[in-house]
Design an enzyme around this catalytic site. Sequence first.
Site, short mmCIF file in Angstrom:
data_model
loop_
_atom_site.label_atom_id
_atom_site.label_comp_id
_atom_site.label_asym_id
_atom_site.label_seq_id
_atom_site.Cartn_x
_atom_site.Cartn_y
_atom_site.Cartn_z
N GLU A 167 0.76 -1.21 -0.07
CA GLU A 167 -0.08 -0.03 0.06
C GLU A 167 0.82 0.86 -0.02
O GLU A 167 0.64 1.81 1.40
CB GLU A 167 -0.52 0.16 1.41
CG GLU A 167 -1.88 -1.07 1.40
CD GLU A 167 -2.84 -0.64 2.27
OE1 GLU A 167 -3.43 -0.12 3.27
OE2 GLU A 167 -3.72 -1.46 2.10
N GLU A 350 -5.48 -8.48 1.91
CA GLU A 350 -6.51 -8.05 2.98
C GLU A 350 -8.01 -8.39 2.46
O GLU A 350 -8.15 -7.06 1.08
CB GLU A 350 -5.51 -7.41 3.39
CG GLU A 350 -4.45 -6.83 3.82
CD GLU A 350 -3.68 -5.77 4.72
OE1 GLU A 350 -4.80 -4.92 4.80
OE2 GLU A 350 -2.81 -5.58 4.68
C1 LIG Z 1 -6.89 2.69 3.79
O1 LIG Z 1 -6.98 1.14 4.04
C2 LIG Z 1 -6.21 0.20 4.25
O2 LIG Z 1 -6.74 -0.44 3.07
C3 LIG Z 1 -5.55 -0.85 4.85
C4 LIG Z 1 -6.17 -1.16 6.26
N1 LIG Z 1 -5.19 -1.87 6.55
C5 LIG Z 1 -4.74 -1.83 6.14
N2 LIG Z 1 -4.68 -1.51 4.83
C6 LIG Z 1 -2.92 -2.28 6.34
O3 LIG Z 1 -2.64 -3.43 5.26
C7 LIG Z 1 -3.35 -3.23 7.94
O4 LIG Z 1 -1.89 -3.22 8.76
C8 LIG Z 1 -4.27 -2.72 8.44
O5 LIG Z 1 -3.77 -2.87 9.68
C9 LIG Z 1 -5.54 -2.88 8.35
C10 LIG Z 1 -6.72 -2.10 8.54
O6 LIG Z 1 -7.22 -0.62 9.06
#
Ligand SMILES: CO[C@H](O)c1c[n+]2c([nH]1)[C@H](O)[C@@H](O)[C@H](O)[C@H]2CO
Length: 446
Positions: A167, A350
């Site tokens: 991300e 995810e």
């Molecule tokens: C903007 O949301 C993102 O898609 C996103 C959500 N999340 C994430 N990225 C991250 O990759 C994780 O480390 C977070 O714990 C998880 C939950 O918040």
Amino acid sequence: MTRVSFPADFLWGAATAAYQIEGSPLADGAGPSIWQRFSHDPRLMAAKGDTGDVACDHYNRMESDVALMKALGLKAYRFSVAWGRVLPQGTGRVNAAGLAFYERLVDTLIAHDIEPLCTLFHWDMPAALDDRGGWLNPDSAEWFADYARVMFQALDGRVKKWVTLNEPWVVTDGGYLHGALAPGHRNMFEAPIASHNLMRAHGRAVQVYREVGAHQIGLVVNIEPKYPATDSAADAAATARADAYMNRQYLDPAMLGTYPDELREIFGEAWPEWPTDDMALIRQRLDFVGINYYTRNVVTADASWPLNAGPVRQDATYTETGWEVYPQGLTDLLVWFKDRYGDLPLYITENGAAFYDPPQAEDGAVHDPLRVSYLKKHFAAVSDAIAQGVDVRGYMLWSLFDNLEWSLGYSKRFGMVHVNFATQERTPKDSAKLYSQVIATNGAVL
Ligand SMILES: CO[C@H](O)c1c[n+]2c([nH]1)[C@H](O)[C@@H](O)[C@H](O)[C@H]2CO
């Protein structure tokens, strides 16, 4: 919605990230990360006092945690490497004890017939590199390439699916523009530079992998599909800006070698003219893309919001993190990816939700009906996309454990396994029991 079904070899797993679960961030010669600094700084950390010093104590409980993954029936496990464990200064000397932890983790996973998916960078840049400018320093691409080479040479073959970055949008937007995440900068001129260097680093790591690797490598992006609130031209333009900024800003360069035109309008004088060579570097052949999906956004033109694009709340269920439950968005984005970028294999790397769970299990159980409902709907959404011809190869549930939700600390629980952070007791929630059935029947139970 058609009947739920998945390919016979669909890869069902779960995901975590190093700083969120491992604890012991400085053990065995590890160097501190920017998250070690950020979480200990009450001026920066929203959940003051919540740090990654202990987290889920996974560094000390790895073997029993892998046994729990096996008991749940996981076919795969997506984890990330803490760069500073392996290279305490970010470059130069390899810390053998730090690398050995990940070799033990991978070997233990394989011994339990669980496929390891390894993310090289999940936000925890070594603090020593941040002292040298971090992602603002153009040398960061080579720092990352050198680190990636160490990991590929140590683990490739045992790890057959690699992810360069998790991300880049969140790293840039949170860490350099809005300051909510490490390293906590708030600078519109820094954000495009950090973002571009992240993508250059991705390109260099893929180039290195093509030299020394023999399996598969990809990029993981968060995609939040944007829907106009009305059919007005203003809302359509606002939606396009929001989509360009969050979604196409990363997939277009990685897949097409170009940035969306809207970014020049969005950043204005803060948007540099990038060298053509950089765009060729960023656009490397990938074996897959990982999609992180949580929610969608309904957008309206609103000058009081960044990008002149504001969110419109819906009459729907919202999670503890304020995200609308909208499974159709997952189907829509997967079809959009195929239509825009072609038929590349995709993994849901995810997907999950934070709903309120108690700090302690009651009678050895944790009932999480909202998460069970969320997951069932999103499994079906993936199945719908596959039925429409999208080549989705697997699903990694976020997350295996309740863990450190970055600046929000331990209050937001995403795990299918409950963690009592006072005792470190693990308790599979009802959602974990559902997931085990889904895996065992390849979705037929749905
Ligand atoms: C903007 O949301 C993102 O898609 C996103 C959500 N999340 C994430 N990225 C991250 O990759 C994780 O480390 C977070 O714990 C998880 C939950 O918040």
